[in-house]
Enzyme design. Sequence first.
Site, PDB file in Angstrom:
ATOM      1  N   LYS A   1     -36.147  32.906  43.184  1.00 45.41           N
ATOM      2  CA  LYS A   1     -36.826  34.168  43.550  1.00 45.41           C
ATOM      3  C   LYS A   1     -38.222  33.778  44.033  1.00 45.41           C
ATOM      4  O   LYS A   1     -39.118  33.518  43.237  1.00 45.41           O
ATOM      5  CB  LYS A   1     -36.914  35.075  42.318  1.00 45.41           C
ATOM      6  CG  LYS A   1     -36.894  36.560  42.603  1.00 45.41           C
ATOM      7  CD  LYS A   1     -38.053  37.102  43.392  1.00 45.41           C
ATOM      8  CE  LYS A   1     -39.314  37.268  42.564  1.00 45.41           C
ATOM      9  NZ  LYS A   1     -40.492  37.555  43.426  1.00 45.41           N
TER      10      LYS A   1
ATOM     11  N   GLU B   1     -45.233  26.947  34.165  1.00 45.81           N
ATOM     12  CA  GLU B   1     -46.403  26.335  34.815  1.00 45.81           C
ATOM     13  C   GLU B   1     -47.330  27.476  35.180  1.00 45.81           C
ATOM     14  O   GLU B   1     -47.081  28.193  36.159  1.00 45.81           O
ATOM     15  CB  GLU B   1     -45.971  25.565  36.070  1.00 45.81           C
ATOM     16  CG  GLU B   1     -45.076  24.387  35.818  1.00 45.81           C
ATOM     17  CD  GLU B   1     -45.808  23.212  35.179  1.00 45.81           C
ATOM     18  OE1 GLU B   1     -47.034  23.290  34.968  1.00 45.81           O
ATOM     19  OE2 GLU B   1     -45.142  22.219  34.873  1.00 45.81           O
TER      20      GLU B   1
ATOM     21  N   CYS C   1     -53.736  26.635  41.063  1.00 47.96           N
ATOM     22  CA  CYS C   1     -53.776  26.691  39.602  1.00 47.96           C
ATOM     23  C   CYS C   1     -54.746  25.662  39.034  1.00 47.96           C
ATOM     24  O   CYS C   1     -55.306  25.846  37.965  1.00 47.96           O
ATOM     25  CB  CYS C   1     -52.381  26.456  39.049  1.00 47.96           C
ATOM     26  SG  CYS C   1     -51.626  24.950  39.690  1.00 47.96           S
TER      27      CYS C   1
HETATM   28  P1  NAD Z   1     -47.469  35.961  39.550  1.00 49.05           P
HETATM   29  O1  NAD Z   1     -47.294  35.593  38.135  1.00 49.05           O
HETATM   30  O2  NAD Z   1     -47.984  37.321  39.872  1.00 49.05           O
HETATM   31  O3  NAD Z   1     -46.095  35.822  40.360  1.00 49.05           O
HETATM   32  C1  NAD Z   1     -45.382  34.620  40.410  1.00 49.05           C
HETATM   33  C2  NAD Z   1     -43.919  34.927  40.669  1.00 49.05           C
HETATM   34  O4  NAD Z   1     -43.397  35.644  39.558  1.00 49.05           O
HETATM   35  C3  NAD Z   1     -43.659  35.800  41.900  1.00 49.05           C
HETATM   36  O5  NAD Z   1     -42.491  35.369  42.522  1.00 49.05           O
HETATM   37  C4  NAD Z   1     -43.442  37.177  41.274  1.00 49.05           C
HETATM   38  O6  NAD Z   1     -42.674  38.032  42.074  1.00 49.05           O
HETATM   39  C5  NAD Z   1     -42.728  36.805  40.007  1.00 49.05           C
HETATM   40  N1  NAD Z   1     -42.796  37.816  38.931  1.00 49.05           N
HETATM   41  C6  NAD Z   1     -43.803  38.675  38.667  1.00 49.05           C
HETATM   42  N2  NAD Z   1     -43.487  39.442  37.580  1.00 49.05           N
HETATM   43  C7  NAD Z   1     -42.270  39.018  37.160  1.00 49.05           C
HETATM   44  C8  NAD Z   1     -41.416  39.418  36.085  1.00 49.05           C
HETATM   45  N3  NAD Z   1     -41.748  40.377  35.221  1.00 49.05           N
HETATM   46  N4  NAD Z   1     -40.236  38.777  35.941  1.00 49.05           N
HETATM   47  C9  NAD Z   1     -39.877  37.785  36.799  1.00 49.05           C
HETATM   48  N5  NAD Z   1     -40.635  37.391  37.841  1.00 49.05           N
HETATM   49  C10 NAD Z   1     -41.828  37.990  38.011  1.00 49.05           C
HETATM   50  O7  NAD Z   1     -48.387  34.835  40.165  1.00 49.05           O
HETATM   51  P2  NAD Z   1     -48.998  34.775  41.607  1.00 49.05           P
HETATM   52  O8  NAD Z   1     -50.128  35.714  41.693  1.00 49.05           O
HETATM   53  O9  NAD Z   1     -47.911  34.858  42.621  1.00 49.05           O
HETATM   54  O10 NAD Z   1     -49.523  33.246  41.613  1.00 49.05           O
HETATM   55  C11 NAD Z   1     -50.742  32.890  41.132  1.00 49.05           C
HETATM   56  C12 NAD Z   1     -50.656  32.344  39.721  1.00 49.05           C
HETATM   57  O11 NAD Z   1     -49.771  31.222  39.692  1.00 49.05           O
HETATM   58  C13 NAD Z   1     -51.992  31.823  39.235  1.00 49.05           C
HETATM   59  O12 NAD Z   1     -52.209  32.234  37.921  1.00 49.05           O
HETATM   60  C14 NAD Z   1     -51.832  30.317  39.318  1.00 49.05           C
HETATM   61  O13 NAD Z   1     -52.680  29.609  38.454  1.00 49.05           O
HETATM   62  C15 NAD Z   1     -50.392  30.151  38.982  1.00 49.05           C
HETATM   63  N6  NAD Z   1     -49.890  28.856  39.467  1.00 49.05           N
HETATM   64  C16 NAD Z   1     -49.609  27.894  38.551  1.00 49.05           C
HETATM   65  C17 NAD Z   1     -49.173  26.632  38.978  1.00 49.05           C
HETATM   66  C18 NAD Z   1     -48.879  25.528  37.991  1.00 49.05           C
HETATM   67  O14 NAD Z   1     -48.200  24.563  38.379  1.00 49.05           O
HETATM   68  N7  NAD Z   1     -49.344  25.602  36.755  1.00 49.05           N
HETATM   69  C19 NAD Z   1     -49.013  26.382  40.344  1.00 49.05           C
HETATM   70  C20 NAD Z   1     -49.314  27.403  41.236  1.00 49.05           C
HETATM   71  C21 NAD Z   1     -49.739  28.639  40.784  1.00 49.05           C
END
Ligand code: NAD
Length: 503
Positions: free
Chosen positions: A184, A259, A293
């Site tokens: 997804k 992550e 991140c």
């Molecule tokens: P997000 O958590 O809003 O969304 C990430 C994904 O999760 C999207 O595909 C979204 O549609 C999905 N999602 C959202 N709610 C969900 C639910 N209830 N159930 C299942 N899926 C759901 O994050 P974002 O704003 O897209 O990305 C930014 C975040 O990602 C930042 O906090 C960043 O630090 C983190 N990030 C972490 C890493 C790592 O390796 N640690 C790498 C990149 C980004």
Amino acid sequence: MKTILHHAEAGQYGLFIDGDYVPGSARQYVDSINPARNTTWYTITDAGHADVDQAVAAAARALRNPAWRSLTQTARGGLIRRLGDLLAVHGERLAEIETRDNGKLIREMRAQMASLPDTYYYHAGMADKLTGETIPVNKTDTFNFTLREPIGVVAIIVPWNSPLYLLSSVLAPCLAVGNTVVVKPAENTTASTLEFAALVRESGIPDGVFNVVTGLGETAGEALVRHPGISKVAFTGGTETGRKIARNAAENLVPCTLELGGKSPHVVFDDSDPERAASGIVSGIFAAGGQTCIAGSRCFLQEAIYDTVLDLLVQKARAVVVGDPMDPQTQLGPLALHSQLDKVKDHIRTARQDGATLVTGGRQPVGEGCAEGLYIEPTVFTEVTRDMRLAREEIFGPVLAVMPFSDEAELIRKANDTVYGLAAGIWTRDIDRALRFARDVDAGTIWINTYRNASFLSPFGGFKQSGYGKHNGMEGIREYSRLKNVLVDYSGQTPDPFVMKLG
Ligand code: NAD
């Protein structure tokens, strides 16, 4: 190669299930914008339960299909290698799609795409090197061993900031072990994953091994995580979403790799080269517009070098070339989303109200090519205290909080004063100090005299509220396999049936 992009120019993408693009059953659609232009360039389908059911069923069938299940490990590796070859050919096109989708620099996305073939080649090589162990136990005439097996259908949920790079760090080990997946992607950066699906098909990986359901997190994402046919969830994204996903997955007792976010400390000691350190700090927070991140968003400067490095930082921040991310000269592109822009502006407003000093940046640039996009200037704050939101919350934008420290003990206390534990960086010429920092800071990755420096060969993953589990290297392989114990009694004896055989 059969491409689907031409249908998507201000058009409609479908889902990818069982080796085919399908329209899906949903009536709801989501726009994806080009943040440099602030225009919609395609629309995706918000998959519902029926679509997720179909995708998981296809992945479950593929898991049992002899075309995948009975393939020799070496042959499986061959298919993964072929996928790497295809990525080498199509990387440029995929990089352009991602820049158009999330506004990150074309040179950053090119570098990410350029790293992908090797990621798949590494995992292709791992496919026939997975072994169990023979473990002698305290029993005569007994043969005891372990088997490393696929886990099953893995749900992979990816954010928008590095779609194919983050997908691949999970997909490549999943394929190497023999799992099948349902992906997804983020709702606003779906295009590259759907285009990549065509490459998976072309590689010869059997239908149903790789499936994509698109849509919003709370609908398509949640339906996927809660689906009883899923054996593991690999989630990359925000900490609050990670918490929700872990709760939902727990309903089915399904394990997760999480992550999540970060608020990483980036430290300069007074024995370091100020120019090199200041450039490192810039790479930690302004590269990728801070939308990473691992952003080094809390900068700690030792008192004796504070003014020198701060001056350099401000000069460098003001010199950053902001503009069209497609232009290879650009150093800072737009933020990816309206909600991101609003969030970053809100953080800047709050930081000023809380008493932090804005040293540079803080505005939406209005220069050539920036007016209509979602841009924010490289921003530096000083006079930041530990209780401010600026020091505590992940901003995910080009906003740096600079704080002084006097000695190592104070620095370690301050560096660890966060709920996160993803990464940390230190600039120093003192190797003893650098190694003490590596030992004492609670973060999954430590960088010494470098920053934003990673490898598919080496484990990556956070501590504390930055999540759990690892991507990359052998750890990634373990993460997406399960271990089975097999014990054989070849004594021919009939022991007491009422006593368990321990020892
Ligand atoms: P997000 O958590 O809003 O969304 C990430 C994904 O999760 C999207 O595909 C979204 O549609 C999905 N999602 C959202 N709610 C969900 C639910 N209830 N159930 C299942 N899926 C759901 O994050 P974002 O704003 O897209 O990305 C930014 C975040 O990602 C930042 O906090 C960043 O630090 C983190 N990030 C972490 C890493 C790592 O390796 N640690 C790498 C990149 C980004």
